[in-house]
Write an enzyme that holds these catalytic residues in place. Structure first.
Site, PDB file in Angstrom:
ATOM      1  N   CYS A   1      33.967  24.895  41.897  1.00 39.96           N
ATOM      2  CA  CYS A   1      34.234  26.655  41.622  1.00 39.96           C
ATOM      3  C   CYS A   1      35.572  27.340  42.373  1.00 39.96           C
ATOM      4  CB  CYS A   1      33.033  27.355  41.246  1.00 39.96           C
ATOM      5  SG  CYS A   1      32.051  27.042  42.864  1.00 39.96           S
TER       6      CYS A   1
ATOM      7  N   GLU B   1      26.120  33.014  40.746  1.00 41.73           N
ATOM      8  CA  GLU B   1      27.362  32.223  41.099  1.00 41.73           C
ATOM      9  C   GLU B   1      27.788  30.891  40.221  1.00 41.73           C
ATOM     10  OE1 GLU B   1      30.367  30.273  42.084  1.00 41.73           O
ATOM     11  OE2 GLU B   1      28.704  28.577  43.291  1.00 41.73           O
TER      12      GLU B   1
END
Ligand code: NAD
Length: 477
Positions: free
Chosen positions: A283, A249
């Site tokens: 993110c 990720e």
């Protein structure tokens, strides 16, 4: 100077045997708080042994019992949420209200995985011959090596631990050296809930030493990493060299498209909330604001006005809406992005609000008419800096949005169902949110495509990441 006993192996907390220790800094003052103990090779060898023994116990614990223990851990995180939130803010800097949401939400992730683990169904496949029984069992993949970052010390780590444990795996987690205390407290909740020795292990240390030691080991069967693209690329290569399954990720550079038929005021308010939450160190935070010509000025004015009202200060002050950045590296990165964009021809749309000279602060900053050549339009800012760009046709916005190697989150605002459908179909991202922010719930998949990584955390996909199918073909006895 106090050194945290941060290494948890085989149910025991120690300060680790590495000759080095890490400095834990209060980002609101820049002052050192204490040290975090680092794991040396002996600690890592012990962690592997511990995880190996823990796996044998845990995989033979029924899914029902695992779920019961996990739910107890979830309740403990809720009971200790305030203490954990204070730790998050002290070490990471985010406003205490955001830290409370993060700490308070950990239990939701654990509960969801606890229930999902009881539904790790296999299947029966009709066979070609009478008397042959063909079944598929979902087995835990084995001990996991997990690496979690500092931006959400609890939310990032809890997904990995809860997912692995719900599937029946043991785990060695390397927590973020900058923000260790809340990670330790989270692990203590699993320990106090009765997770057997060896099932959860926590280490801190020199990141590359730990990842290389663990990923090479035959004990580890799965790698999960959340962090930057370059480190993800490196760990992905290492995992593939050793044939370990891997979830990555990584970074993003989310487009935020505002069409001329959108509720511009609402879009600007969401734009500001999402951009400055956790000082932009998210993110999935929007970074490139693509706004259709007819509403460009209106959006820019409202977005800049909202940014101008953001109260910046220490996260422990309840009036604060945006805290410091997590470390000095992020502040100089922001200064570089802004200077480069201005040199490239962008204009500053926010006033240069003064911020404290102590600690790692950077004012909320919006840059308008940012040219494609600016670094800010290519590299992930991971901070409180936004680029606003004008577009004419939806196809132009899609072309800009999809032009980067990233593909994590994307946002779009429109009043038309036709456009909403087109945008959700055509945006190249692992997650698309239309007309609101709707990402990161425990029950929904979270992950990206292209350089943003592969695999998902959250959703049933998050559990599958820790399971391995076993096919059994049996003729009746
Ligand atoms: P970095 O690349 O130095 O580190 C990112 C993370 O990876 C840290 O947690 C670090 O401890 C870990 N790490 C670094 N090298 C490692 C290795 N060899 N093995 C295992 N772990 C390793 O970046 P940084 O300065 O800490 O953070 C800034 C960048 O990281 C941002 O630009 C952003 O893209 C990315 N980041 C992303 C997320 C996310 O949620 N996807 C979270 C934090 C940071």
């Amino acid at each position: 100077m106090e050194k945290l006993k941060s290494i948890f192996v085989n149910n025991e907390w120690t300060a680790g045997r590495h000759r080095l220790a890490g400095d834990v800094i209060d980002p609101a003052t820049g002052k050192k708080l204490y040290e975090v103990g680092f794991a040396g090779p002996e600690d890592l060898a012990a962690a592997l042994e511990s995880a190996s023994r823990g796996f044998e116990i845990w995989r033979k614990t029924s899914a029902y019992e695992r779920s019961r223990i996990l739910r107890k851990a979830a309740d403990l995180t809720r009971a200790r949420a305030e203490e954990i939130a204070q730790m998050i803010t002290r070490e990471q800097g985010k406003p205490i209200a955001e830290a409370r949401m993060e700490a308070g939400g950990a239990g939701d992730h654990i509960d969801w995985y606890a229930e999902e683990g009881r539904r790790a169904y296999g299947r029966v496949i009709p066979s070609r011959a009478i008397g042959v029984r063909q079944t598929v069992l979902q087995e835990p993949i084995g001990p996991v090596a997990a690496f979690s970052p500092w931006n959400f010390p609890v939310s990032q780590l809890v997904r990995k631990i809860a997912g692995a444990l719900a599937a029946g795996c043991s785990i060695i987690a390397k927590g973020p050296e900058e923000t260790p205390s809340s990670c330790m407290e989270l692990v203590r909740c699993f320990q106090d809930a009765g997770v057997p020795a060896g099932v959860v292990n926590l280490v801190f240390g020199v990141p590359h030493e730990i990842s290389e030691y663990l990923i090479r080991s035959d004990v580890i069967r799965k790698v999960s990493f959340t962090g930057s693209v370059p480190v993800g690329r490196h760990l992905g290569a290492l995992a593939s060299q050793h044939l370990k399954r891997c979830t990555l990720e990584l970074g993003g550079h989310a487009p935020f498209i505002v069409c001329d038929d959108a509720d511009v005021g609402a879009a600007a308010q969401i734009a500001s909330t999402l951009k400055f939450r956790n000082a932009g160190q998210v993110c999935a935070a929007p970074t490139r604001y693509l706004v259709q010509s007819a509403v460009y000025d209106k959006f820019l004015d409202s977005f800049s006005a909202a940014a101008g009202k953001v109260v910046v200060g220490s996260g422990l002050d309840s009036a604060t809406q945006m805290g410091p950045l997590a470390n000095a590296r992020r502040v100089s990165a922001m200064q570089d992005f802004v200077a480069d964009a201005l040199r490239s021809g962008a204009t500053l749309a926010t006033k240069n609000t003064p911020v404290s000279e102590h600690g790692f602060f950077h004012a909320p900053t919006i840059l308008a008419d940012v040219p494609a050549s600016a670094k800010l339009m290519r590299d992930e800012p991971f901070g409180p800096v936004a680029a606003v760009v004008r577009f004419e046709e939806i196809e132009d916005a899609l072309a800009i949005a999809n032009s980067l190697p990233f593909g994590l989150a994307a946002f779009a605002f429109t009043g038309s169902i036709k456009r909403a459908t087109l945008l959700s179909d055509e945006l190249a991202a692992g997650m698309v949110s239309i007309n609101h922010f709707g990402l990161a719930a425990p029950e929904t998949p979270f992950g990206g495509i292209k350089d943003s990584g592969y695999g998902s955390e959250g959703g049933s996909e998050g559990l599958s990441a820790y399971l391995s199918p076993k096919f059994i073909s049996q003729v009746g006895i």
